[in-house]
Design an enzyme around this catalytic site. Structure first.
Site, PDB file in Angstrom:
ATOM      1  N   GLY A  85       1.093  -1.229   0.179  1.00 52.67           N
ATOM      2  CA  GLY A  85      -0.175  -0.056   0.347  1.00 52.67           C
ATOM      3  C   GLY A  85       1.110   1.211  -0.149  1.00 52.67           C
ATOM      4  N   ASN A  89      -0.229   8.643   3.022  1.00 49.75           N
ATOM      5  CA  ASN A  89       0.197  10.114   2.818  1.00 49.75           C
ATOM      6  C   ASN A  89       2.009   9.535   3.598  1.00 49.75           C
ATOM      7  OD1 ASN A  89      -0.732   9.072   4.938  1.00 49.75           O
ATOM      8  ND2 ASN A  89      -0.379  11.046   5.805  1.00 49.75           N
ATOM      9  N   GLY A 141       4.449   8.115   1.892  1.00 50.47           N
ATOM     10  CA  GLY A 141       4.962   6.502   2.394  1.00 50.47           C
ATOM     11  C   GLY A 141       4.504   5.218   1.533  1.00 50.47           C
ATOM     12  N   THR A 142       5.133   4.887   1.378  1.00 50.75           N
ATOM     13  CA  THR A 142       4.556   3.163   1.016  1.00 50.75           C
ATOM     14  C   THR A 142       5.489   1.693   2.132  1.00 50.75           C
ATOM     15  OG1 THR A 142       7.242   2.680  -0.147  1.00 50.75           O
ATOM     16  CG2 THR A 142       5.506   3.791  -1.624  1.00 50.75           C
ATOM     17  N   VAL A 143       4.252   1.511   1.516  1.00 44.81           N
ATOM     18  CA  VAL A 143       4.798  -0.334   2.251  1.00 44.81           C
ATOM     19  C   VAL A 143       4.807  -1.535   0.995  1.00 44.81           C
ATOM     20  CG1 VAL A 143       4.051  -1.650   4.940  1.00 44.81           C
ATOM     21  CG2 VAL A 143       3.772   1.256   4.491  1.00 44.81           C
ATOM     22  N   LYS A 186       8.304   0.170   5.379  1.00 43.49           N
ATOM     23  CA  LYS A 186       7.905   1.546   5.091  1.00 43.49           C
ATOM     24  C   LYS A 186       8.741   1.866   4.913  1.00 43.49           C
ATOM     25  CE  LYS A 186       4.015   4.149   7.498  1.00 43.49           C
ATOM     26  NZ  LYS A 186       3.719   4.678   7.996  1.00 43.49           N
ATOM     27  N   ASP A 198      -1.843   9.372  15.641  1.00 46.17           N
ATOM     28  CA  ASP A 198      -3.046   9.493  14.719  1.00 46.17           C
ATOM     29  C   ASP A 198      -3.353   8.005  13.952  1.00 46.17           C
ATOM     30  OD1 ASP A 198      -1.080   9.063  10.504  1.00 46.17           O
ATOM     31  OD2 ASP A 198      -2.930  10.292  11.690  1.00 46.17           O
TER      32      ASP A 198
END
Ligand SMILES: CC1(C)CNC(=O)c2sc(Nc3ccc(I)cc3F)c(C(=O)N[C@@H]3CCCNC3)c2C1
Ligand SMILES: [Mg+2]
Length: 304
Positions: A34, A37, A39-41, A56, A149
């Site tokens: 995924g 906002n 970051g990509t994991v 991440k 968050d």
């Protein structure tokens, strides 16, 4: 004397395995899990130990000193060990990208789950609430960490039916300044935070309430039916308008009461974790011990 040696080695052994020294060259990436906002994991394999992890990657525009500071502060994550907190393996920076390697939660986030299989039923939500509260209480009481968050995409699930929290800031002031480059005013933020006020642990209670309502009705609860608002108007609405009620015919009075209390606009009037962990909605979850493993199995089937 020899007998004594293995004991010490054993102890040494355990602590070492916990603290894997992570290097990019030891990690083999699989599919992307995924991107959100900032970051990509990815699902990755740590080849030397054969451990599957989630990594991440966050682009951090910062000079070497700030980057060192971030890595030093992230070490706190090694001490955040709790059944309701996603495990941490380590972090490193190369070419301006910060990599955070964590426990792989194979069923993903509650956000992606409800969007795929529909609203979450109340008994499951009660168990989720209990897990989230236990995780938040652990972070706050053991590490003085406020999550900051809480939202469905940061509440993760695995096939054992375990619910764990991720993406909480462990940072000090300095790193927060870096974090601020990411933190768009999220619509899960409490009114006092939207208005630029002081952020307290009470703000996590609001975010929990909003997240539970969203998971229960299958859409973000503000504004009520139909209208789609641009973000700025949405934030104004959240601050100035009354919280839309849950449909009374579809939910228990306990659940409605739990959410209403989390969504009290004045943070001082909003209940704290101590009160909430004793609320009837949560107590029943403890009593009924819902079969989360069966639910996770069903989710896994539907996600295929
Ligand atoms: C500035 C930061 C990257 C480093 N300091 C920070 O303190 C952190 S920590 C941390 N993440 C994190 C935290 C715990 C676990 I277990 C796993 C994790 F990935 C994060 C993180 O991911 N922040 C994202 C940035 C994009 C917008 N959403 C929040 C941070 C923030
Ligand atoms: Mg996230």
């Amino acid at each position: 004397e020899v007998a004594a040696l293995p004991k010490q080695l054993e102890k040494l052994e355990v602590s070492n395995t916990f603290k894997i020294d992570l290097k990019d060259s030891d990690l083999k990436p699989f599919e992307e899990l995924g991107s959100g906002n900032g970051g990509t994991v990815n699902k990755i394999l740590h080849v030397p130990t054969g451990t599957i992890m989630a990594r991440k990657v966050i682009h951090v525009e910062a000079n070497a000193t700030v980057r060192k500071q971030i890595l030093r502060e992230l070490q706190i994550l090694h001490d955040c060990n709790n059944p309701y907190i996603v495990g941490f393996y380590g972090s490193y920076i190369n070419e301006g990208d910060l990599s955070i390697c964590m426990e792989y939660m194979d069923l993903g986030s509650l956000d992606s789950i409800y969007r795929k299989i529909g609203p979450i039923k109340e008994p499951i939500l009660a168990d989720i609430t209990l897990s989230v509260l236990r995780g938040l209480i652990y972070l706050h009481e053991t590490h003085k960490i406020i999550h900051r968050d809480i939202k469905p995409s940061n509440i993760l699930v695995n096939s054992n039916g375990e619910i764990k929290l991720a993406d909480f800031g462990v940072s000090g002031q300095l790193v927060n300044s870096v974090a601020n480059t990411f933190v768009g005013t999220s619509h899960y933020m409490a009114p006092e935070r939207i208005q630029g006020g002081k952020y307290s642990v009470q703000s996590d209670v609001w975010s929990l309430g909003i997240s539970l309502m969203e998971l229960a009705i299958g859409k973000f609860p503000f504004p009520p039916e139909g209208i789609v608002l641009p973000i700025f108007d949405l934030l104004q609405y959240i601050v100035n308008e009354p919280v839309p009620p849950l449909p009374a015919d579809q939910f228990s009075v306990e659940f409605q009461d739990f959410c209403n209390k989390c969504l009290i606009k004045d943070p001082h009037k909003r209940p704290n974790f101590k009160y909430l962990i004793k609320h009837r909605f949560v107590i029943t979850a403890e009593a009924e011990n819902v079969d989360m493993k069966a639910w996770a199995k069903e989710v896994g089937e539907k996600l295929k």
